[in-house]
Design an enzyme around this catalytic site. Structure first.
Site, short mmCIF file in Angstrom:
data_model
loop_
_atom_site.label_atom_id
_atom_site.label_comp_id
_atom_site.label_asym_id
_atom_site.label_seq_id
_atom_site.Cartn_x
_atom_site.Cartn_y
_atom_site.Cartn_z
N ASP A 494 6.25 3.01 1.34
CA ASP A 494 5.30 3.72 2.21
C ASP A 494 5.57 3.50 3.68
O ASP A 494 5.01 4.19 4.53
CB ASP A 494 3.88 3.18 1.94
CG ASP A 494 3.30 3.74 0.67
OD1 ASP A 494 3.46 4.94 0.43
OD2 ASP A 494 2.66 2.97 -0.07
C1 BGC Z 1 1.49 -1.18 3.39
C2 BGC Z 1 2.02 -0.64 2.12
C3 BGC Z 1 1.00 0.27 1.50
C4 BGC Z 1 0.58 1.34 2.49
C5 BGC Z 1 -0.43 2.31 1.97
C6 BGC Z 1 1.05 -0.07 4.30
O1 BGC Z 1 0.49 -0.59 5.44
O2 BGC Z 1 2.45 -1.99 4.01
O3 BGC Z 1 2.38 -1.66 1.26
O4 BGC Z 1 1.52 0.87 0.37
O5 BGC Z 1 0.10 0.74 3.66
O6 BGC Z 1 -1.70 1.83 1.98
C1 NOJ Z 2 2.08 -0.73 -2.00
C2 NOJ Z 2 1.74 0.59 -2.58
O1 NOJ Z 2 0.65 0.47 -3.45
C3 NOJ Z 2 2.90 1.16 -3.32
O2 NOJ Z 2 2.57 2.44 -3.75
C4 NOJ Z 2 4.13 1.15 -2.47
O3 NOJ Z 2 5.18 1.63 -3.23
C5 NOJ Z 2 4.44 -0.22 -1.92
N1 NOJ Z 2 3.30 -0.71 -1.23
C6 NOJ Z 2 5.64 -0.24 -1.01
O4 NOJ Z 2 5.38 0.32 0.21
#
Ligand code: BGC
Ligand code: NOJ
Length: 829
Positions: A494
């Site tokens: 993400d």
């Molecule tokens: C986090 C991710 C997460 C995303 C969506 C980001 O700030 O680092 O791990 O999946 O937010 O909520």
């Molecule tokens: C947490 C999110 O829940 C997941 O969907 C994502 O793939 C990872 N972070 C990596 O960014």
């Protein structure tokens, strides 16, 4: 340093001090009613949806931490204490917290009085049962006061912690005998209510928080009513309603008393919200009368210790059965404990809650994630395939007819969340993987014919197979200049936001795309994801397998040709010599190449590329795995990228905003460690696979709990990487795709017991030192008692396989389908 120990026979983690490095929590409930409970009884409850139907209030990021929950207070001759130590924090003479499968038992002792509280949510029941057993272990009679306490949330957790101008005036309660009802908005637009009851008479109550605390300047650690040893019998009218029961108790030496409290939730049909007659003794300010039938029935169900014991026995039996589907006996106790108990347990929790409610996820921010829930199914599907099937249909129904997906949906409404929208390039592929996993587990090909609408065509007649088709071609139809999938707003990571170019504080990296890409349809048509390419080549064969099974040979060949082309494109344009690139950014520059200054190598594409055998003929797989070992491996696991980013790269987005070593910027992201574990096992390198597994599997971190900080019985999303000051420190425990993927890694790749379309395949990849192991697997109605022997001490290689003494060619046990127990012997060599 440890703060407790595993009790494997009881399937419990026993915490020996309330002062764990972080609250160590458990989850109660696995269908509709859920509670989070920490080792000091902090936490909260909700029904179905942690945001829209919150039952008790919780304060986030509070000091002290973990304030809010259901607390019992004891005033024993002026000494005020809680069985779980917090919130009063009077030093206890003894303390223990046992987190088990769906229940938690907290025991405290002070001055010869023992209080043991068992918390659980029974099966098929919308309430938390709390059984308090008080025992006078002293030589003298004891007279003391017991107070319960739960603070109501006014249902919508987001509104509850922000919209004070309204909700300080809406709170409503009623009291009838020993039951306190929470009725905010019930008269008007809601048909649900909550209650807190005890199975005995009470000597007083409080329903107004400030009256209970005695002052708005007091905290939960200092309630004046408790200190005074007497409730104030307050009746809440607005402000913050609570429920507290007060009871005077006298115990002779050696005597015990059991009280059962229930925190329940009930819904009434619209036309049955109100009752005609007002019960005697009802304390209310309303002219209308609540229809209490549901609460009455719920209270009746668990109002004696015998009924509570039966409820607990039923819960235990449920878990006995769930955990009997895949059981192993390996030479390593920690592996056994992870596979047989905790990893499977966590998989249930992630299946239930996706990434919504934990001590790191507020329950407000995210509902169910499309990619998250699909992956959660991979670790859960064998437990209750029917629930997985229903979930698959819910998720698929939020998909759009072009294969694009809403990234999240709310569990209560089951509607895609428009705030976050779609265009995450990986989302559709996880759906192929999860549906395939479901079919492989069950043999239920019928799911492909199930009628499943698209979000943008709710009335249309579409099948699950149509969803798989658009998922597959969503990738094929959205390729960039190198014939690799467009990265869109983000892929699995993400935080790699290649169409964002954000320079304004507060813009969400997940929802913001730069206006310059508007004309191009919302995201760059240059930026490509090598991760999605590798995931496509790993996942695609499952789609081809499905088409072949259905006799759609032409379609299968067409899909296979796309996979072959993607492999070719990946090898030609995305192999960096020693590993695979991560992406091409929106400027067409390589990301994750030795040519880059920072972030030269990334973990995500590598495992799937290796398992897809991209470039295997020229040794790309082993080179890649060796590079991971060389650049990403460290004491506590594999970091996500290396070197960590030390400055903001506007073309990459959120990833470079994290200090090096945390989260997606070179943190040890345990989720994708699993992909490498799978790939190492796949490549036959059982030693490496096991090394990586044992670095991150929670039971192996128990001894260093002081460093690791989070629960030693469940995975967290992230461990501080080698660049972090807090190297080795875990964060974001519980709700992570790591649970499912490590279950897959250990059970299907290392131990090698893997459901396939046409049977159960056995192909272990283990440490050579192991003499072998045993496994028991219930599969499509039969039971397989598997014994793997490793006389030659190899890592991998099935020399012979027999089922009930008869040799089988290859590694796949054909489905017997006779409901019997079959003995399987596998000799490695
Ligand atoms: C986090 C991710 C997460 C995303 C969506 C980001 O700030 O680092 O791990 O999946 O937010 O909520
Ligand atoms: C947490 C999110 O829940 C997941 O969907 C994502 O793939 C990872 N972070 C990596 O960014």
């Amino acid at each position: 340093m440890k703060f407790g120990h595993f009790d494997d026979a009881a399937r419990e983690y026993v915490i020996e001090t309330p002062k764990t490095p972080y609250p160590w929590i458990n989850y109660l409930g696995n269908q509709g009613f859920f509670s989070l409970i920490s080792n000091t009884a902090g936490g909260y409850s909700f029904y179905m949806d942690a945001r829209l139907r919150r039952i008790t209030r919780y304060r986030y990021n509070n000091v002290p931490l973990d304030m809010g929950g259901r607390y019992f207070y004891i005033n024993d001759n002026g000494t005020v204490w809680n069985p779980g130590w917090s919130p009063v924090k009077t030093e206890l003479d003894a303390y223990e917290c046992r987190h088990g499968m769906g229940y938690t038992i907290i025991t405290g002792k002070k001055n010869g009085l023992k209080a043991e509280v068992t918390f659980f949510v029974p099966q098929d029941y919308d309430g938390e049962v709390q059984q308090v057993v008080l025992t006078n272990e002293s030589q003298e009679a004891k007279e003391f006061a017991l107070f319960s306490m739960a603070e109501w949330c006014l249902w919508d957790a987001q509104d509850d912690c922000t919209n004070f101008q309204r909700n300080f005036s809406t709170g409503r309660v009623e009291i009838l005998g020993s039951t306190i009802y929470h009725l905010t908005e019930y008269r008007d637009r809601r048909n649900h209510y909550a209650f807190y009851t005890v199975n005995d008479t009470i000597d007083g109550y409080d329903t107004d928080r400030d009256a209970f605390l005695g002052s708005i300047y007091n905290g939960w650690d200092n309630p004046e009513t408790v200190k005074a040893g007497k409730a104030s019998n307050s009746f809440a009218d607005g402000w913050s309603p609570i429920a507290s029961h007060y009871k005077k108790i006298t115990l002779a030496p050696g005597e015990s008393k059991t009280l059962i409290y229930i925190l329940g939730y009930a819904e009434n049909p619209q036309d049955k919200k109100f009752a005609a007659a007002k019960p005697e003794g009802l304390l209310t300010r309303e002219a209308w009368v609540l229809n209490r039938e549901k609460a009455d029935a719920m209270i009746e169900k668990y109002n004696t210790p015998e009924k509570v014991a039966a409820g607990l026995a039923e819960l235990r039996a449920t878990w006995d059965s769930l955990l009997s589907i895949y059981k192993v006996d390996t030479p390593d106790d920690k592996v056994n404990r992870m596979v047989n108990i905790w990893n499977q347990y966590q998989c249930m929790v992630t299946f239930n809650l996706s990434r919504s409610a934990s001590y790191f996820e507020s329950g407000i921010g995210r509902g169910m994630g499309f990619r998250d829930s699909n992956q959660d199914i991979l670790g859960f599907v064998h437990q209750i395939p029917d629930r997985a099937r229903a979930r698959l249909i819910d998720i698929a129904s939020t998909q759009l007819s072009d294969g694009g997906c809403y990234h999240q949906y709310q569990p209560l409404t089951k509607k895609g969340n428009a705030d976050i929208g779609g265009d995450f390039s990986d989302d559709p592929l996880w759906m192929i993987l999860s549906v395939a996993a479901y079919i492989k587990e069950t043999g239920d090909w019928g799911i492909l014919d199930a009628n499943v609408p698209f979000d943008d065509d709710p009335e249309g007649k579409h099948t699950m197979l149509d969803h798989l088709n658009v998922s597959f071609y969503h990738i094929v139809n959205n390729l960039g200049p190198h014939g690799l999938p467009l990265a869109m707003r983000a892929d699995w990571n993400d935080c790699i936001n290649l169409s964002c170019f954000s320079d304004t504080p507060g813009e969400s990296f997940q929802t913001y795309t730069n206006p310059k890409f508007k004309a191009e349809g919302g995201y760059s048509k240059i930026a490509e994801s090598v991760f999605v390419a590798a995931l496509f080549t790993y996942t695609g064969p499952a789609y081809v397998g499905i088409l072949e099974h259905l006799g759609k040979t032409e379609e299968a060949a067409k899909a296979q040709a796309e996979i072959d082309k993607m492999k070719k494109n990946t090898m030609e344009s995305a192999f960096d010599g020693e590993w695979f690139l991560r992406a091409y950014d929106a400027n067409g520059e390589k990301m994750g190449s030795h040519e880059c200054e920072e972030g030269k190598i990334f973990i995500e594409p590598q495992g799937f590329a290796v398992m897809s055998e991209i470039g295997k003929d020229v040794g790309a797989d082993i080179k890649t795995l060796d590079s991971i070992d060389k650049y990403l491996n460290c004491e506590f696991g594999l970091v996500l990228n290396n070197p960590a980013f030390t400055k903001y790269y506007i073309q990459y987005g959120e990833i470079s905003t994290y200090p090096g070593g945390y989260k997606e910027n070179a943190g040890i992201f345990t989720h994708n460690n699993a992909w490498i574990i799978c790939a190492e096992a796949y490549a036959g390198r059982g030693e490496k696979a096991f090394e990586y597994y044992s670095k991150i599997a929670p039971a192996f971190t128990e001894e260093t709990s002081d460093i690791h900080k989070t629960e030693p019985y469940v995975y967290g999303q992230m461990i501080g990487g080698k660049d972090a000051k807090n190297f080795g420190q875990g964060k974001n425990s519980w709700l992570t795709g790591t649970a499912a993927w490590n279950m897959v890694a250990i059970s299907q790749y290392i131990l090698g017991v893997k459901p396939e379309f046409d049977g159960l395949s056995i192909d272990p990849s283990i440490p050579a030192a192991w003499d072998g192991f045993k496994a028991e697997r219930k599969f499509r109605g039969d039971i397989y008692e598997i014994e793997v022997k490793n006389p030659a001490h190899v890592n991998k290689g099935v020399k012979s396989l027999t089922v009930d003494g008869t040799a089988v060619d290859g590694k796949v046990i054909p489905v017997a389908g006779d409901g019997k127990t079959h003995k399987v012997e596998v000799v490695l060599g």
